[in-house]
Enzyme design. Sequence first.
Site, PDB file in Angstrom:
ATOM      1  N   TYR A  60       0.848  -1.201   0.000  1.00 20.65           N
ATOM      2  CA  TYR A  60       0.000   0.000   0.000  1.00 20.65           C
ATOM      3  C   TYR A  60       0.879   1.246   0.000  1.00 20.65           C
ATOM      4  O   TYR A  60       0.699   2.156  -0.813  1.00 20.65           O
ATOM      5  CB  TYR A  60      -0.891  -0.040   1.237  1.00 20.65           C
ATOM      6  CG  TYR A  60      -1.902   1.079   1.349  1.00 20.65           C
ATOM      7  CD1 TYR A  60      -3.069   1.061   0.589  1.00 20.65           C
ATOM      8  CD2 TYR A  60      -1.713   2.133   2.232  1.00 20.65           C
ATOM      9  CE1 TYR A  60      -4.018   2.066   0.714  1.00 20.65           C
ATOM     10  CE2 TYR A  60      -2.652   3.140   2.361  1.00 20.65           C
ATOM     11  CZ  TYR A  60      -3.804   3.104   1.607  1.00 20.65           C
ATOM     12  OH  TYR A  60      -4.748   4.099   1.732  1.00 20.65           O
ATOM     13  N   LYS A  71       0.973   3.950  -2.969  1.00 26.24           N
ATOM     14  CA  LYS A  71       0.475   5.307  -2.712  1.00 26.24           C
ATOM     15  C   LYS A  71       1.576   6.339  -2.956  1.00 26.24           C
ATOM     16  O   LYS A  71       1.301   7.442  -3.437  1.00 26.24           O
ATOM     17  CB  LYS A  71      -0.107   5.412  -1.306  1.00 26.24           C
ATOM     18  CG  LYS A  71      -1.384   4.579  -1.116  1.00 26.24           C
ATOM     19  CD  LYS A  71      -2.500   4.994  -2.056  1.00 26.24           C
ATOM     20  CE  LYS A  71      -3.819   4.295  -1.733  1.00 26.24           C
ATOM     21  NZ  LYS A  71      -4.920   4.725  -2.621  1.00 26.24           N
TER      22      LYS A  71
HETATM   23  N1  LIG Z   1     -10.354   5.459   4.826  1.00 23.45           N
HETATM   24  C1  LIG Z   1      -9.145   5.899   5.103  1.00 23.45           C
HETATM   25  O1  LIG Z   1      -8.761   6.064   6.285  1.00 23.45           O
HETATM   26  C2  LIG Z   1      -8.192   6.214   3.972  1.00 23.45           C
HETATM   27  C3  LIG Z   1      -6.963   6.822   4.297  1.00 23.45           C
HETATM   28  C4  LIG Z   1      -6.072   7.109   3.283  1.00 23.45           C
HETATM   29  C5  LIG Z   1      -6.400   6.805   1.959  1.00 23.45           C
HETATM   30  N2  LIG Z   1      -7.585   6.222   1.667  1.00 23.45           N
HETATM   31  C6  LIG Z   1      -7.871   5.895   0.269  1.00 23.45           C
HETATM   32  O2  LIG Z   1      -9.143   6.373  -0.095  1.00 23.45           O
HETATM   33  C7  LIG Z   1      -9.657   5.582  -1.180  1.00 23.45           C
HETATM   34  C8  LIG Z   1     -11.096   5.216  -0.894  1.00 23.45           C
HETATM   35  O3  LIG Z   1     -11.127   4.409   0.259  1.00 23.45           O
HETATM   36  P1  LIG Z   1     -12.349   4.372   1.291  1.00 23.45           P
HETATM   37  O4  LIG Z   1     -11.764   4.544   2.635  1.00 23.45           O
HETATM   38  O5  LIG Z   1     -13.437   5.265   0.836  1.00 23.45           O
HETATM   39  O6  LIG Z   1     -12.758   2.819   1.152  1.00 23.45           O
HETATM   40  P2  LIG Z   1     -14.164   2.056   1.028  1.00 23.45           P
HETATM   41  O7  LIG Z   1     -13.822   0.628   1.250  1.00 23.45           O
HETATM   42  O8  LIG Z   1     -15.203   2.662   1.892  1.00 23.45           O
HETATM   43  O9  LIG Z   1     -14.574   2.250  -0.515  1.00 23.45           O
HETATM   44  C9  LIG Z   1     -13.824   1.660  -1.534  1.00 23.45           C
HETATM   45  C10 LIG Z   1     -14.738   1.193  -2.665  1.00 23.45           C
HETATM   46  O10 LIG Z   1     -13.885   0.687  -3.710  1.00 23.45           O
HETATM   47  C11 LIG Z   1     -14.526  -0.435  -4.285  1.00 23.45           C
HETATM   48  N3  LIG Z   1     -13.519  -1.290  -4.955  1.00 23.45           N
HETATM   49  C12 LIG Z   1     -12.645  -2.154  -4.392  1.00 23.45           C
HETATM   50  N4  LIG Z   1     -11.895  -2.735  -5.341  1.00 23.45           N
HETATM   51  C13 LIG Z   1     -12.310  -2.223  -6.533  1.00 23.45           C
HETATM   52  C14 LIG Z   1     -11.908  -2.445  -7.883  1.00 23.45           C
HETATM   53  N5  LIG Z   1     -10.957  -3.325  -8.205  1.00 23.45           N
HETATM   54  N6  LIG Z   1     -12.536  -1.727  -8.864  1.00 23.45           N
HETATM   55  C15 LIG Z   1     -13.523  -0.855  -8.542  1.00 23.45           C
HETATM   56  N7  LIG Z   1     -13.952  -0.617  -7.279  1.00 23.45           N
HETATM   57  C16 LIG Z   1     -13.337  -1.304  -6.293  1.00 23.45           C
HETATM   58  C17 LIG Z   1     -15.210  -1.133  -3.127  1.00 23.45           C
HETATM   59  O11 LIG Z   1     -16.286  -1.960  -3.585  1.00 23.45           O
HETATM   60  C18 LIG Z   1     -15.679   0.049  -2.282  1.00 23.45           C
HETATM   61  O12 LIG Z   1     -17.028   0.401  -2.584  1.00 23.45           O
HETATM   62  C19 LIG Z   1      -8.692   4.401  -1.305  1.00 23.45           C
HETATM   63  O13 LIG Z   1      -7.806   4.628  -2.377  1.00 23.45           O
HETATM   64  C20 LIG Z   1      -7.936   4.403  -0.001  1.00 23.45           C
HETATM   65  O14 LIG Z   1      -6.634   3.840  -0.122  1.00 23.45           O
HETATM   66  C21 LIG Z   1      -8.495   5.917   2.656  1.00 23.45           C
END
Ligand SMILES: NC(=O)c1ccc[n+]([C@@H]2O[C@H](COP(=O)([O-])OP(=O)(O)OC[C@H]3O[C@@H](n4cnc5c(N)ncnc54)[C@H](O)[C@@H]3O)[C@@H](O)[C@H]2O)c1
Length: 261
Positions: free
Chosen positions: A154, A158
Site C-alpha cells: 500500500y 500510494k
Molecule cells: N479510509 C481511510 O482512512 C483512507 C486513508 C487514506 C487513503 N484512503 C484511500 O481512499 C480511497 C477510498 O477508500 P475508502 O476509505 O473510501 O474505502 P471504502 O472501502 O469505503 O470504498 C472503496 C470502494 O472501492 C470499491 N472497490 C474495491 N476494489 C475495486 C476495484 N478493483 N474496482 C472498482 N472498485 C473497487 C469497493 O467496492 C468500495 O465500494 C482508497 O484509495 C484508499 O486507499 C483511505
Amino acid sequence: MSIGLRDAVTVITGAGSGIGRATAHAFARRGARVVVTDLDADRARTVAGELDGRGVAAPCDVTDLDALRAVRDLALDRFGRVDLVMNNVGILAVGPVEDIPLDAWQRVIDVNLLGVVRSNLVFLPVLLEQGSGHVINTASTAGLLPYGFDRLPYTATKHAVVGLSESLALYLRPRGIGVSCLCPAGVATNIVEQITFYGEPAAPQGPSFSVVDPDAVGELVADGVDEDRFLILTAPEAAEELRELGADVDQYLTRPRKGAA
Ligand SMILES: NC(=O)c1ccc[n+]([C@@H]2O[C@H](COP(=O)([O-])OP(=O)(O)OC[C@H]3O[C@@H](n4cnc5c(N)ncnc54)[C@H](O)[C@@H]3O)[C@@H](O)[C@H]2O)c1
C-alpha cells in the site's frame, strides 16, 4: 483554470462507499453529473440513486481496461463529454513485510497503481482532445510520509500515485487540465473490507492523525477542484510532518516515534 463543478460530467471509481460516495454527493450538490462506478454493482446503483437524478451507475473493476472503456463510452454517449475523473480505488495487504506474498504485492499494484494507469489510458485522450478537464488521484498520507511499514505494498503504491500525480500535473496543466492528489489520513469508511491480513499484526509507528468523516472529505475534494488545488489533505497537521521530513530525512527517520497511525 478551475473547470467548475456546475454541470460538469464527472466519473468516480470506487464511488459505492466511503470517500468516493461522499465525493459523489459533494459533486452532485454543486451541480455536477456523476458517473458512479464501483466493483460492487449494487453499491454503485444505490449511490447513483441517492444523487437526485444527477447520478448514473456503472459497474467497473479498475483492473479491467475494457470495463473502464465502457464507462468512458457510457459517459460520452449520455453526456457528450467527460470533465473530471477521480481515481479513488485502494486496497491493502497488511502484515510484516516478510509475510506478505508476491501475489499480494501484485494484486495491490494492479488495483492501486495500474488502476490509475488504465484510467489515464482511457480518459486522458478525451480530456486532451477537449483541452480541459480535471484528474483527481486518491493516494494517502502513507504515500507522503514514512510510517506504513506494516502495509508496504500500500505504502509503495500510494507513493507511486503521489509521484505520478505530481509529474502528471506538470504535463497536463499547460494543456488546460487540472490535477489534484487527495492524501487522506484516517477517514471513517468501509476500508477495512479492502484489507487482506498476513502474519502477526505489526503496529506501524508514526504520526497519529485525527479520523474524519467521509462527508467532510467529499467537501474538501470539491473545494480542491473549485480552487484547482493539487494537494488535498484531510489532516492539516500532515503538512507540518511533510515539512519536517523535507527539512531532514535522516533526522525524521531516526527520531523517537509516536504511537500507531
Ligand atoms: N479510509 C481511510 O482512512 C483512507 C486513508 C487514506 C487513503 N484512503 C484511500 O481512499 C480511497 C477510498 O477508500 P475508502 O476509505 O473510501 O474505502 P471504502 O472501502 O469505503 O470504498 C472503496 C470502494 O472501492 C470499491 N472497490 C474495491 N476494489 C475495486 C476495484 N478493483 N474496482 C472498482 N472498485 C473497487 C469497493 O467496492 C468500495 O465500494 C482508497 O484509495 C484508499 O486507499 C483511505
